[in-house]
Design a protein around this motif. Structure first.
Motif, PDB file in Angstrom:
ATOM      1  N   THR A   1      16.684  15.529 -17.381  1.00  0.00           N
ATOM      2  CA  THR A   1      17.850  16.365 -17.104  1.00  0.00           C
ATOM      3  C   THR A   1      18.989  15.903 -17.990  1.00  0.00           C
ATOM      4  O   THR A   1      18.896  14.874 -18.654  1.00  0.00           O
TER       5      THR A   1
ATOM      6  N   GLU B   1      23.410  21.623 -14.755  1.00  0.00           N
ATOM      7  CA  GLU B   1      22.790  22.135 -15.990  1.00  0.00           C
ATOM      8  C   GLU B   1      21.291  22.317 -15.738  1.00  0.00           C
ATOM      9  O   GLU B   1      20.536  21.339 -15.758  1.00  0.00           O
TER      10      GLU B   1
ATOM     11  N   ARG C   1      18.903  23.610 -17.547  1.00  0.00           N
ATOM     12  CA  ARG C   1      17.961  23.438 -18.663  1.00  0.00           C
ATOM     13  C   ARG C   1      17.430  22.013 -18.633  1.00  0.00           C
ATOM     14  O   ARG C   1      18.204  21.057 -18.617  1.00  0.00           O
TER      15      ARG C   1
ATOM     16  N   ARG D   1      13.702  19.305 -19.519  1.00  0.00           N
ATOM     17  CA  ARG D   1      12.415  19.132 -20.198  1.00  0.00           C
ATOM     18  C   ARG D   1      11.505  18.383 -19.242  1.00  0.00           C
ATOM     19  O   ARG D   1      11.954  17.557 -18.446  1.00  0.00           O
TER      20      ARG D   1
ATOM     21  N   ALA E   1      10.127  22.370 -22.668  1.00  0.00           N
ATOM     22  CA  ALA E   1      11.464  22.772 -22.233  1.00  0.00           C
ATOM     23  C   ALA E   1      11.332  23.849 -21.166  1.00  0.00           C
ATOM     24  O   ALA E   1      10.341  24.588 -21.118  1.00  0.00           O
ATOM     25  N   GLY E   2      12.327  23.938 -20.316  1.00  0.00           N
ATOM     26  CA  GLY E   2      12.301  24.963 -19.279  1.00  0.00           C
ATOM     27  C   GLY E   2      13.610  25.029 -18.524  1.00  0.00           C
ATOM     28  O   GLY E   2      14.567  24.311 -18.829  1.00  0.00           O
ATOM     29  N   THR E   3      13.623  25.899 -17.526  1.00  0.00           N
ATOM     30  CA  THR E   3      14.783  26.081 -16.670  1.00  0.00           C
ATOM     31  C   THR E   3      14.385  25.757 -15.242  1.00  0.00           C
ATOM     32  O   THR E   3      13.419  26.314 -14.723  1.00  0.00           O
TER      33      THR E   3
ATOM     34  N   ASP F   1       9.295  27.230 -20.906  1.00  0.00           N
ATOM     35  CA  ASP F   1       9.392  28.181 -22.022  1.00  0.00           C
ATOM     36  C   ASP F   1       8.015  28.313 -22.646  1.00  0.00           C
ATOM     37  O   ASP F   1       7.218  27.384 -22.632  1.00  0.00           O
TER      38      ASP F   1
END
Length: 130
Positions: free
Chosen positions: A34, A75, A77, A79, A88-90, A129
């Motif tokens: 994070t 935040e 976003r 990994r 990577a991702g949300t 992603d």
């Protein structure tokens, strides 16, 4: 928070302070990265969870008290290192998810630990992603 829950939290935090620096260096350990909500620096935390399709699921044992959950709120976003590769991702906090059902679908050892020491658990889904 009850005295017993507070005691569990303090013991778990002390153990994590000792073990996390070692665990996050192990090449096959799953790690959530994070962004620090105050520092803006990357923060890496060893986690247990499971990838299902293009999502990675985990349960935070201390819910919104966990520092990585607080970072995700600031935040989303992130990994995730899975089997030595970064994705990577949300991240999405899932407060309405059924924790008991979710833990049954995650790795056994991690789920047992989360059930044993956790209070106020919270499901986190990371949409990876492509």
């Amino acid at each position: 928070m009850s005295r017993n829950a507070e005691r569990k939290y303090r013991i778990a935090r002390a153990a994590q302070r000792l073990l996390n620096p070692v665990m996050r260096r192990l090449p096959l350990q799953t790690v959530l990265e994070t962004t620090g909500r105050t520092s803006g620096l990357p923060r890496r935390t060893p986690v247990g969870g499971r990838r299902v399709g293009q999502s990675f699921w985990l349960v935070s044992e201390f819910g919104e008290r966990s520092q990585y959950v607080r970072n995700i709120k600031a935040e989303p976003r992130v990994r995730v290192r899975l089997r030595g590769r970064w994705h990577a991702g949300t991240a999405h906090l899932m407060p309405d998810d059924d924790i008991a059902v979710r833990l049954r679908s995650l790795p056994t050892m991690n789920s047992a630990a989360v059930r044993a020491i956790g209070t106020g658990q919270l499901t986190v889904r990371v949409d990876l992603d492509r």
